[in-house]
Enzyme design. Structure first.
Site, PDB file in Angstrom:
ATOM      1  N   PRO A  10       0.783  -1.224   0.000  1.00  0.00           N
ATOM      2  CA  PRO A  10       0.000   0.000   0.000  1.00  0.00           C
ATOM      3  C   PRO A  10       0.820   1.282   0.000  1.00  0.00           C
ATOM      4  CG  PRO A  10      -0.058  -1.038   2.150  1.00  0.00           C
ATOM      5  CD  PRO A  10       0.576  -2.022   1.217  1.00  0.00           C
ATOM      6  N   ASN A  11       0.311   2.246  -0.739  1.00  0.00           N
ATOM      7  CA  ASN A  11       0.839   3.613  -0.821  1.00  0.00           C
ATOM      8  C   ASN A  11       2.137   3.733  -1.619  1.00  0.00           C
ATOM      9  OD1 ASN A  11      -1.263   4.808   0.831  1.00  0.00           O
ATOM     10  ND2 ASN A  11      -0.331   3.707   2.537  1.00  0.00           N
ATOM     11  N   ARG A  18       5.137  11.116  -2.301  1.00  0.00           N
ATOM     12  CA  ARG A  18       4.823  10.743  -0.928  1.00  0.00           C
ATOM     13  C   ARG A  18       6.036  10.967  -0.014  1.00  0.00           C
ATOM     14  NH1 ARG A  18       4.562   4.550   1.343  1.00  0.00           N
ATOM     15  NH2 ARG A  18       3.866   5.091   3.444  1.00  0.00           N
ATOM     16  N   TYR A  23      11.091   8.912   1.673  1.00  0.00           N
ATOM     17  CA  TYR A  23      11.117   7.842   0.659  1.00  0.00           C
ATOM     18  C   TYR A  23      11.879   8.189  -0.612  1.00  0.00           C
ATOM     19  CZ  TYR A  23       7.626   5.815   3.735  1.00  0.00           C
ATOM     20  OH  TYR A  23       6.990   5.295   4.829  1.00  0.00           O
ATOM     21  N   ASN A  74       8.127  -5.544  -0.672  1.00  0.00           N
ATOM     22  CA  ASN A  74       7.973  -4.369   0.180  1.00  0.00           C
ATOM     23  C   ASN A  74       6.493  -4.300   0.506  1.00  0.00           C
ATOM     24  OD1 ASN A  74       7.780  -1.959   1.493  1.00  0.00           O
ATOM     25  ND2 ASN A  74       8.898  -0.749  -0.029  1.00  0.00           N
ATOM     26  N   ALA A  77       3.010  -0.736   4.908  1.00  0.00           N
ATOM     27  CA  ALA A  77       2.513  -0.783   6.288  1.00  0.00           C
ATOM     28  C   ALA A  77       2.027  -2.177   6.693  1.00  0.00           C
ATOM     29  CB  ALA A  77       1.395   0.238   6.461  1.00  0.00           C
ATOM     30  N   ASP A  87       1.799 -15.744   7.005  1.00  0.00           N
ATOM     31  CA  ASP A  87       1.356 -17.125   6.758  1.00  0.00           C
ATOM     32  C   ASP A  87       1.505 -17.506   5.287  1.00  0.00           C
ATOM     33  OD1 ASP A  87       0.719 -17.420   9.415  1.00  0.00           O
ATOM     34  OD2 ASP A  87      -1.451 -17.294   9.148  1.00  0.00           O
ATOM     35  N   GLU A  98      12.835  -9.318   2.207  1.00  0.00           N
ATOM     36  CA  GLU A  98      11.996  -8.190   2.626  1.00  0.00           C
ATOM     37  C   GLU A  98      12.768  -6.908   2.346  1.00  0.00           C
ATOM     38  OE1 GLU A  98      11.117  -8.320   6.808  1.00  0.00           O
ATOM     39  OE2 GLU A  98      10.368  -6.264   6.842  1.00  0.00           O
ATOM     40  N   HIS A 100      12.712  -2.465   2.278  1.00  0.00           N
ATOM     41  CA  HIS A 100      12.110  -1.164   2.593  1.00  0.00           C
ATOM     42  C   HIS A 100      13.021  -0.059   2.081  1.00  0.00           C
ATOM     43  CE1 HIS A 100       9.235  -3.133   5.195  1.00  0.00           C
ATOM     44  NE2 HIS A 100      10.244  -3.826   5.699  1.00  0.00           N
ATOM     45  N   LEU A 101      12.398   0.986   1.588  1.00  0.00           N
ATOM     46  CA  LEU A 101      13.168   2.152   1.148  1.00  0.00           C
ATOM     47  C   LEU A 101      13.818   2.841   2.344  1.00  0.00           C
ATOM     48  CD1 LEU A 101      10.205   3.158  -1.017  1.00  0.00           C
ATOM     49  CD2 LEU A 101      12.467   3.013  -2.038  1.00  0.00           C
ATOM     50  N   ARG A 107      12.870   4.920  12.703  1.00  0.00           N
ATOM     51  CA  ARG A 107      11.588   5.626  12.667  1.00  0.00           C
ATOM     52  C   ARG A 107      10.719   5.242  13.866  1.00  0.00           C
ATOM     53  NH1 ARG A 107       9.137   5.028   6.880  1.00  0.00           N
ATOM     54  NH2 ARG A 107       7.840   6.723   7.715  1.00  0.00           N
TER      55      ARG A 107
HETATM   56  C1  DQA Z   1       8.146   1.146   3.890  1.00  0.00           C
HETATM   57  C2  DQA Z   1       8.215   1.341   5.405  1.00  0.00           C
HETATM   58  C3  DQA Z   1       6.853   1.092   6.041  1.00  0.00           C
HETATM   59  O1  DQA Z   1       6.933   1.300   7.449  1.00  0.00           O
HETATM   60  C4  DQA Z   1       5.822   2.060   5.482  1.00  0.00           C
HETATM   61  O2  DQA Z   1       4.550   1.787   6.016  1.00  0.00           O
HETATM   62  C5  DQA Z   1       5.797   2.048   3.997  1.00  0.00           C
HETATM   63  C6  DQA Z   1       7.051   1.995   3.265  1.00  0.00           C
HETATM   64  C7  DQA Z   1       9.470   1.508   3.207  1.00  0.00           C
HETATM   65  O3  DQA Z   1       9.677   1.098   2.052  1.00  0.00           O
HETATM   66  O4  DQA Z   1      10.304   2.225   3.786  1.00  0.00           O
HETATM   67  O5  DQA Z   1       4.735   2.172   3.370  1.00  0.00           O
HETATM   68  O6  DQA Z   1       7.887  -0.224   3.632  1.00  0.00           O
END
Ligand code: DQA
Length: 149
Positions: A10-11, A18, A23, A74, A77, A87, A98, A100-101, A107
């Site tokens: 999401p997002n 954003r 990010y 990624n 949230a 699962d 996994e 994350h940017l 944080r």
């Molecule tokens: C994220 C970190 C998450 O905490 C956040 O909710 C995101 C982006 C990152 O790529 O840094 O949406 O996954």
């Protein structure tokens, strides 16, 4: 050709506008391009996707079994909330990185827990768009090692 699914939650469709101070300014489309170039160099094929819907990510993880050798995810949230994604990853048991940017550990404390990490081979965070390239290198190494037995 070996395929890796790169799944975005999401997002992440809003990247570029954003919270750029967190990010960065790269859009998801530009990250996809960078991943495609990296994948080519590693002799991998990628299937790059984004959704805001948790169940769609679950379905894509299921789909990866049979179509992909590994997963880069990624989960946005959902990383911090989703037992369902945990699962699903455990169920398909594919090598998973996994990503994350941002450096989630720098944080808010609610970002310090991940439901993805216990189901992943490894975690990369904090390098912006480059996190994805590092994740691809990582998964390539894992896949090559598995192949060599
Ligand atoms: C994220 C970190 C998450 O905490 C956040 O909710 C995101 C982006 C990152 O790529 O840094 O949406 O996954």
């Amino acid at each position: 050709m070996t395929t890796v699914f790169i799944l975005n939650g999401p997002n992440l469709n809003l990247l570029g506008t954003r919270e750029p101070e967190i990010y960065g300014v790269d859009t998801l489309a530009s990250i996809e391009k960078q991943c495609a170039a990296k994948a080519k160099a590693l002799n991998l094929e990628i299937d790059f996707r984004q959704t805001n819907i948790e169940g769609e990510l679950v379905n894509w993880i299921h789909e990866a079994r049979g179509k992909a050798a590994g997963i880069v995810i990624n989960a946005g949230a959902y990383t911090h909330t989703s037992v369902a994604l945990h699962d699903a990853l455990k169920a398909v048991a594919l090598p998973t990185v996994e990503v994350h940017l941002s450096n989630v550990y720098k944080r808010e404390s609610f970002r310090h827990h991940s439901y993805i990490s216990p189901a992943a081979h490894g975690v990369i965070c904090g390098f912006g768009a480059m996190s994805y390239e590092l994740a691809l290198e990582g998964i390539s190494n894992v896949l090559n090692a598995t192949r060599k037995g």
